[in-house]
Scaffold this motif. Structure first.
Motif, PDB file in Angstrom:
ATOM      1  N   GLU A 118       0.849  -1.183   0.000  1.00  0.00           N
ATOM      2  CA  GLU A 118       0.000   0.000   0.000  1.00  0.00           C
ATOM      3  C   GLU A 118       0.887   1.237   0.000  1.00  0.00           C
ATOM      4  OE1 GLU A 118      -2.642  -0.293   3.314  1.00  0.00           O
ATOM      5  OE2 GLU A 118      -3.679  -2.067   2.525  1.00  0.00           O
ATOM      6  N   HIS A 120       1.319   5.427  -0.185  1.00  0.00           N
ATOM      7  CA  HIS A 120       0.685   6.717   0.064  1.00  0.00           C
ATOM      8  C   HIS A 120       1.702   7.822  -0.201  1.00  0.00           C
ATOM      9  CE1 HIS A 120      -0.440  10.247   2.561  1.00  0.00           C
ATOM     10  NE2 HIS A 120      -1.635   9.970   2.097  1.00  0.00           N
ATOM     11  N   ARG A 122       2.262  12.091  -0.124  1.00  0.00           N
ATOM     12  CA  ARG A 122       1.809  13.423   0.295  1.00  0.00           C
ATOM     13  C   ARG A 122       2.747  14.456  -0.306  1.00  0.00           C
ATOM     14  NH1 ARG A 122       2.723  17.479   4.143  1.00  0.00           N
ATOM     15  NH2 ARG A 122       0.814  18.437   4.988  1.00  0.00           N
ATOM     16  N   ASN A 216      -2.738  14.489  -1.628  1.00  0.00           N
ATOM     17  CA  ASN A 216      -2.515  13.137  -1.129  1.00  0.00           C
ATOM     18  C   ASN A 216      -3.099  12.158  -2.128  1.00  0.00           C
ATOM     19  OD1 ASN A 216      -1.534  13.056   1.938  1.00  0.00           O
ATOM     20  ND2 ASN A 216      -2.873  14.829   1.691  1.00  0.00           N
ATOM     21  N   TYR A 217      -2.349  11.111  -2.432  1.00  0.00           N
ATOM     22  CA  TYR A 217      -2.929  10.037  -3.234  1.00  0.00           C
ATOM     23  C   TYR A 217      -2.392   8.694  -2.757  1.00  0.00           C
ATOM     24  CZ  TYR A 217       1.317  10.020  -6.218  1.00  0.00           C
ATOM     25  OH  TYR A 217       2.607   9.956  -6.702  1.00  0.00           O
ATOM     26  N   ALA A 218      -3.146   7.649  -3.026  1.00  0.00           N
ATOM     27  CA  ALA A 218      -2.794   6.323  -2.530  1.00  0.00           C
ATOM     28  C   ALA A 218      -3.289   5.266  -3.502  1.00  0.00           C
ATOM     29  CB  ALA A 218      -3.395   6.098  -1.137  1.00  0.00           C
ATOM     30  N   TYR A 219      -2.585   4.150  -3.512  1.00  0.00           N
ATOM     31  CA  TYR A 219      -3.026   2.993  -4.291  1.00  0.00           C
ATOM     32  C   TYR A 219      -2.387   1.749  -3.687  1.00  0.00           C
ATOM     33  CZ  TYR A 219       1.516   3.514  -6.684  1.00  0.00           C
ATOM     34  OH  TYR A 219       2.859   3.642  -6.975  1.00  0.00           O
ATOM     35  N   ARG A 220      -2.780   0.589  -4.185  1.00  0.00           N
ATOM     36  CA  ARG A 220      -2.238  -0.665  -3.669  1.00  0.00           C
ATOM     37  C   ARG A 220      -1.974  -1.617  -4.834  1.00  0.00           C
ATOM     38  NH1 ARG A 220      -7.329  -4.047  -1.095  1.00  0.00           N
ATOM     39  NH2 ARG A 220      -8.455  -4.325  -3.064  1.00  0.00           N
TER      40      ARG A 220
END
Length: 307
Positions: A118, A120, A122, A216-220
């Motif tokens: 995961e 993340h 910033r 902010n972005y996130a992915y997995r």
């Protein structure tokens, strides 16, 4: 002082790179900037010191994404610190025309949770130039076998990335962030490029000149697809980069970092510490002023893996 650390030399390298990248001769650049060809030649040979006006016009002519201008600012700041240039000259220098984005701080955290990596990110963004920023791009780029291209291509053709599995999310703002609109620009088996539109629920949220905001972005990605590495490519001027790995303590990792630029490849120290949760080990790598167009990469090996 080595030429590698000399801001004047860095400015000239940046200028020459973008002039050649745009397919321009020194005479062509002189014509576009309004300077005499001999002046451009003297700048590139370092017989003359660059000026704010020349740097501004060169940025407009070559459209380097503010890289030339940032090199000039670093050079001018160094001269001001040495007492060789009045500080007011820096404040008087107008920003480049157009929309230009600087990353003042980027923090990247990769965690291993229940068989998933995961990630993340910033970013603190600062808008320079004269036009508002309305979008930026991000990339999801994986390579299961980075040292064996044929094997990796075959693997990812059988197991391509999907939007459903990466579960991409993005927000804008600090304190009470708002969800960002995004869309896919380019897509391959192991690569997805997205554009983040500065809109939320149909409302435009442009970043005006001089303003700052937080993205902010996130992915997995499943662990079995990802590969044992994490790389950040510096495509925009960046003041600080911090990369963290959070892994279960039972993995007993060996972690190392490397910096690769056009002129050198260097190893880096990665700090290990135990956070508040005893079952997790954290690794941190801080780069105060990452180089433009350089690549910063963390690699790791699990204790149960063979070399």
């Amino acid at each position: 002082m080595s030429t590698q650390d000399d801001p004047a030399a860095a400015f000239v390298r940046e200028l020459e790179h973008w002039r050649r990248h745009r397919g321009l001769s020194k005479k062509d650049l002189a014509r576009r900037t309004g300077f005499h060809p001999s002046y451009v030649s003297h700048i590139e040979s370092r017989r003359h010191h660059p000026t704010a006006e020349f740097a501004r016009r060169a940025e407009v002519a070559l459209e380097s994404g503010n890289r030339i201008w940032q090199r000039y600012v670093a050079y001018a700041e160094r001269r001001a610190q040495g007492g060789r240039l009045p500080f007011r000259d820096l404040a008087a220098a107008p920003p480049p025309i157009g929309s230009h984005l600087v990353i003042e701080d980027e923090q990247v955290t990769l965690s291993l949770v229940d068989g998933w990596y995961e990630l993340h990110v910033r970013r603190v963004l600062h808008s320079l130039g004269t036009l508002p920023i309305t979008r930026c791009t991000v990339r999801i780029d994986i390579d299961r076998f980075p040292d064996d291209q044929d094997r990796s291509l075959a693997f990812h053709s059988r197991h391509p990335l999907t939007l459903d599995e990466v579960d991409f999310r993005a927000t804008i703002g600090d304190g009470e962030p708002e969800p960002l609109t995004w869309r896919v620009m380019h897509r391959r088996d192991a690569f997805i490029e997205l554009v983040l539109l500065f809109t939320s629920n149909g409302v435009s949220l442009p970043l005006y000149p001089g303003e700052r905001t937080v993205i902010n972005y996130a992915y997995r990605v499943p662990k079995w697809k990802f590969g044992n590495w994490l790389q950040r490519d510096i495509r925009l001027p960046t003041s600080r980069l911090l990369v963290r790995l959070n892994f279960p303590a039972t993995t007993r990792l060996t972690v190392w970092g490397s910096e690769t630029s056009f002129t050198a490849e260097n190893c880096a120290d990665v700090r290990q510490h135990r956070p508040e949760r005893d079952e997790v080990l954290a690794y941190e790598w801080e780069i105060p002023r990452p180089r433009l167009r350089a690549q910063y990469r963390l690699n790791w090996r699990y204790a149960d893996e063979t070399r």
